[in-house]
Design an enzyme around this catalytic site. Structure first.
Site, PDB file in Angstrom:
ATOM      1  N   LYS A  44       6.040   7.140  -1.579  1.00  0.00           N
ATOM      2  CA  LYS A  44       5.579   7.768  -2.832  1.00  0.00           C
ATOM      3  C   LYS A  44       5.530   9.293  -2.662  1.00  0.00           C
ATOM      4  CE  LYS A  44       3.093   3.603  -4.151  1.00  0.00           C
ATOM      5  NZ  LYS A  44       1.880   2.812  -3.974  1.00  0.00           N
ATOM      6  N   GLU A  91       8.361   6.239 -13.338  1.00  0.00           N
ATOM      7  CA  GLU A  91       6.905   6.430 -13.378  1.00  0.00           C
ATOM      8  C   GLU A  91       6.179   5.427 -12.481  1.00  0.00           C
ATOM      9  OE1 GLU A  91       5.016   8.928 -15.532  1.00  0.00           O
ATOM     10  OE2 GLU A  91       3.957   8.310 -13.732  1.00  0.00           O
ATOM     11  N   GLU A  98       2.085  -5.680  -1.142  1.00  0.00           N
ATOM     12  CA  GLU A  98       3.462  -6.174  -1.151  1.00  0.00           C
ATOM     13  C   GLU A  98       3.473  -7.547  -0.471  1.00  0.00           C
ATOM     14  OE1 GLU A  98       5.981  -3.836  -2.415  1.00  0.00           O
ATOM     15  OE2 GLU A  98       4.184  -2.728  -2.930  1.00  0.00           O
TER      16      GLU A  98
HETATM   17  P1  NDP Z   1       7.021  -9.489  -5.770  1.00  0.00           P
HETATM   18  O1  NDP Z   1       7.268  -9.816  -4.344  1.00  0.00           O
HETATM   19  O2  NDP Z   1       5.865 -10.070  -6.478  1.00  0.00           O
HETATM   20  O3  NDP Z   1       8.331  -9.848  -6.629  1.00  0.00           O
HETATM   21  C1  NDP Z   1       9.597  -9.459  -6.242  1.00  0.00           C
HETATM   22  C2  NDP Z   1      10.621 -10.114  -7.159  1.00  0.00           C
HETATM   23  O4  NDP Z   1      11.912  -9.637  -6.806  1.00  0.00           O
HETATM   24  C3  NDP Z   1      10.661 -11.648  -7.042  1.00  0.00           C
HETATM   25  O5  NDP Z   1      10.842 -12.220  -8.289  1.00  0.00           O
HETATM   26  C4  NDP Z   1      11.902 -11.901  -6.162  1.00  0.00           C
HETATM   27  O6  NDP Z   1      12.560 -13.115  -6.444  1.00  0.00           O
HETATM   28  C5  NDP Z   1      12.778 -10.756  -6.592  1.00  0.00           C
HETATM   29  N1  NDP Z   1      13.706 -10.364  -5.534  1.00  0.00           N
HETATM   30  C6  NDP Z   1      13.416  -9.900  -4.300  1.00  0.00           C
HETATM   31  N2  NDP Z   1      14.530  -9.643  -3.617  1.00  0.00           N
HETATM   32  C7  NDP Z   1      15.575  -9.971  -4.430  1.00  0.00           C
HETATM   33  C8  NDP Z   1      16.983  -9.970  -4.301  1.00  0.00           C
HETATM   34  N3  NDP Z   1      17.567  -9.580  -3.183  1.00  0.00           N
HETATM   35  N4  NDP Z   1      17.719 -10.384  -5.350  1.00  0.00           N
HETATM   36  C9  NDP Z   1      17.143 -10.794  -6.491  1.00  0.00           C
HETATM   37  N5  NDP Z   1      15.812 -10.830  -6.686  1.00  0.00           N
HETATM   38  C10 NDP Z   1      15.030 -10.417  -5.664  1.00  0.00           C
HETATM   39  O7  NDP Z   1       6.981  -7.891  -5.832  1.00  0.00           O
HETATM   40  P2  NDP Z   1       6.235  -6.996  -6.896  1.00  0.00           P
HETATM   41  O8  NDP Z   1       6.490  -7.500  -8.265  1.00  0.00           O
HETATM   42  O9  NDP Z   1       4.846  -6.767  -6.464  1.00  0.00           O
HETATM   43  O10 NDP Z   1       6.982  -5.603  -6.696  1.00  0.00           O
HETATM   44  C11 NDP Z   1       8.277  -5.372  -7.210  1.00  0.00           C
HETATM   45  C12 NDP Z   1       8.679  -3.915  -6.935  1.00  0.00           C
HETATM   46  O11 NDP Z   1       7.771  -3.045  -7.598  1.00  0.00           O
HETATM   47  C13 NDP Z   1       8.600  -3.555  -5.444  1.00  0.00           C
HETATM   48  O12 NDP Z   1       9.607  -2.625  -5.158  1.00  0.00           O
HETATM   49  C14 NDP Z   1       7.224  -2.909  -5.310  1.00  0.00           C
HETATM   50  O13 NDP Z   1       7.161  -2.005  -4.256  1.00  0.00           O
HETATM   51  C15 NDP Z   1       7.103  -2.195  -6.650  1.00  0.00           C
HETATM   52  N6  NDP Z   1       5.751  -1.978  -7.155  1.00  0.00           N
HETATM   53  C16 NDP Z   1       4.789  -2.955  -7.070  1.00  0.00           C
HETATM   54  C17 NDP Z   1       3.544  -2.763  -7.603  1.00  0.00           C
HETATM   55  C18 NDP Z   1       2.465  -3.793  -7.551  1.00  0.00           C
HETATM   56  O14 NDP Z   1       1.330  -3.480  -7.931  1.00  0.00           O
HETATM   57  N7  NDP Z   1       2.750  -5.017  -7.109  1.00  0.00           N
HETATM   58  C19 NDP Z   1       3.201  -1.492  -8.255  1.00  0.00           C
HETATM   59  C20 NDP Z   1       4.278  -0.533  -8.319  1.00  0.00           C
HETATM   60  C21 NDP Z   1       5.495  -0.778  -7.775  1.00  0.00           C
HETATM   61  P3  NDP Z   1      11.855 -14.544  -6.115  1.00  0.00           P
HETATM   62  O15 NDP Z   1      10.653 -14.582  -7.011  1.00  0.00           O
HETATM   63  O16 NDP Z   1      12.877 -15.560  -6.473  1.00  0.00           O
HETATM   64  O17 NDP Z   1      11.510 -14.485  -4.657  1.00  0.00           O
HETATM   65  N1  HSE Z   2       1.504  -2.156  -2.777  1.00  0.00           N
HETATM   66  C1  HSE Z   2       1.361  -0.992  -3.580  1.00  0.00           C
HETATM   67  C2  HSE Z   2      -0.060  -0.467  -3.453  1.00  0.00           C
HETATM   68  C3  HSE Z   2       1.674  -1.318  -5.013  1.00  0.00           C
HETATM   69  O1  HSE Z   2      -0.921  -1.197  -2.957  1.00  0.00           O
HETATM   70  O2  HSE Z   2      -0.300   0.679  -3.824  1.00  0.00           O
HETATM   71  C4  HSE Z   2       1.722  -0.108  -5.918  1.00  0.00           C
HETATM   72  O3  HSE Z   2       2.801   0.715  -5.610  1.00  0.00           O
END
Ligand code: NDP
Ligand code: HSE
Length: 403
Positions: free
Chosen positions: A204, A128, A189
């Site tokens: 998406k 989702e 991102e």
């Molecule tokens: P962030 O960059 O804030 O966090 C990413 C996390 O993943 C960090 O904790 C990072 O570790 C960890 N990470 C990255 N690469 C690796 C790896 N190779 N091995 C282990 N850990 C890893 O991203 P978001 O939380 O914003 O997004 C996470 C996912 O969700 C993405 O795929 C994004 O596209 C998706 N998403 C994001 C939304 C948003 O509003 N932000 C909404 C919907 C989907 P560390 O902290 O140590 O660097």
């Molecule tokens: N970077 C994404 C956005 C997060 O701005 O829509 C949600 O998928």
């Protein structure tokens, strides 16, 4: 009492949101699932950046340690990029875990394979959060597909782009300032290229295409354009003519082909996307029985995304059998449509037989009516002009316009 044990991959905006929401909504989750829900492990890339939330949680950079946890029930993927997310989820499914992912880039390319693997192993996949943040678009489409044929989807799917376009218009902030704000809010991102160049919305769209049509258009055929070429001055001109820029994904099927476009367009006041502002996403679904429905809500950010992940958690044990169900999209008005061209008058002279000027909204901007292929040849003649499809009813403000 035994618990539902979860490993969380990623502890950034989404991972932290999920962790905090499991804590804050523990009682409700327990009521719904019949057991306490425990995050037993968190995977990150760099442990030194983090405050470990609890001594009881295995906080690691090594996925192998997670695979060795006994009685692990669910793996939640909140990391970035196709890999290592895909490989980790394959291992998790093989181990018999249910998986939930927010990682749209990975799921756009590998969702289909993971779903087949999960089916064979008898586990579920929730995705989702991969589309439209907190807006329950995946569950709604699954529900609709049981009876309705979905004809077409048009959607604002990138919260960062919509936030930038709205803020530049309302607050008069620059592109860079507004992008910085989107990062601070956790919408963009870490590398925002995918957001502003239209790749995120494209991923998406691919997830929706697979869900609705059981296939995806070939990547080369998808027209993908981001918002980086839109100038503050163009936003201002459009606003003075009652138009707003929106970055939209459109998706429909004709014959065996799925068509997808990802591009900024201009919408009129009457268009349903006109009032969709800030980080809001909106998904308009055209169906044969129900007609048109529109879902709208926060498309990015910590808690809206956590909400989508937790909805998946609740749904995991409920099976839904969805057969693909579609009819062709036919809309003759798509062949000759309105456009806004940011160009000089002399550039239109050679095209006066085929491009009909409907309105002049600025000395360097006109509303025209023409066929797609004519606009495409106009653009090849003048590659530097910017042109945008115009959506929604448009009333000309002047009686006659000549080139
Ligand atoms: P962030 O960059 O804030 O966090 C990413 C996390 O993943 C960090 O904790 C990072 O570790 C960890 N990470 C990255 N690469 C690796 C790896 N190779 N091995 C282990 N850990 C890893 O991203 P978001 O939380 O914003 O997004 C996470 C996912 O969700 C993405 O795929 C994004 O596209 C998706 N998403 C994001 C939304 C948003 O509003 N932000 C909404 C919907 C989907 P560390 O902290 O140590 O660097
Ligand atoms: N970077 C994404 C956005 C997060 O701005 O829509 C949600 O998928």
């Amino acid at each position: 009492m035994s618990s539902i044990n979860i490993a969380l991959l990623g502890y950034g905006t989404v991972g932290k949101g999920v962790y905090k929401t499991i804590e804050s909504h523990q009682e409700r989750l327990q009521q719904l699932l019949g057991k306490p829900v425990k995050v037993v492990a968190i995977l990150v890339q760099d442990k030194t950046k983090h405050i470990i939330p609890s001594k009881e949680v295995l906080f690691t950079t090594n996925f192998d340690e997670i695979t060795r946890i006994p009685n692990l029930h669910i793996v939640i993927d909140a990391i970035v990029g196709k890999e290592p997310g895909f490989s980790y989820l394959k291992i998790a499914i093989e181990k018999g875990c249910h998986v939930i992912t927010a990682n749209k880039e990975m799921f756009a390319f590998h969702g289909s394979e993971l779903q087949s693997q999960a089916k064979k192993k008898g586990v579920s996949i929730g995705f989702e959060a991969t589309v439209a943040g907190g807006v329950p678009v995946i569950q709604t489409i699954k529900q609709l597909l049981q009876v309705n044929h979905i004809l077409k989807v048009e959607a604002i799917l990138n919260g960062t782009s919509n936030f930038i376009l709205s803020n530049m218009r309302i607050e008069g902030t620059s592109f860079e300032e507004t992008l910085q704000l989107a990062k601070e809010h956790g919408y963009a991102e870490a590398d925002p290229t995918n957001d502003i160049q239209g790749y995120d919305a494209f991923y998406k769209g691919m997830v929706l295409s697979q869900l609705i049509f059981q296939k995806q258009p070939s990547v080369e055929e998808v027209k993908r354009k981001g918002i980086t070429n839109i100038l503050a001055m163009q936003i201002e001109i459009a606003e003075s003519a009652g138009l707003r820029f929106k970055h939209i994904v459109s998706l429909f099927k004709q014959g065996e082909e799925v068509h997808c476009k990802v591009e900024p367009v201009l919408v009129t006041e009457e268009h349903p996307f006109y009032q969709v502002e800030g980080v809001q996403n909106s998904v308009s679904i055209a169906t044969d029985l129900l007609g048109n429905i529109q879902l709208q809500g926060p498309g990015a950010g910590m808690f809206p995304t956590a909400s989508a992940v937790l909805e998946d958690l609740i749904q995991l044990n409920r099976t839904s059998i969805v057969e693909p169900s579609f009819k062709e999209w036919t809309d003759s008005s798509e062949t000759s449509a309105k456009w806004v061209l940011f160009c000089d008058t002399y550039q239109l002279v050679a095209f006066q037989e085929t491009i009909h000027v409907v309105d002049r909204i600025h000395k360097k901007a006109v509303v025209v009516e023409s066929k797609d292929e004519v606009i495409a040849s106009f653009q090849s003649a003048y590659p530097d002009i910017e042109y945008y499809a115009l959506k929604g009813p448009y009333e000309s403000k002047v009686a006659t316009v000549s080139v």
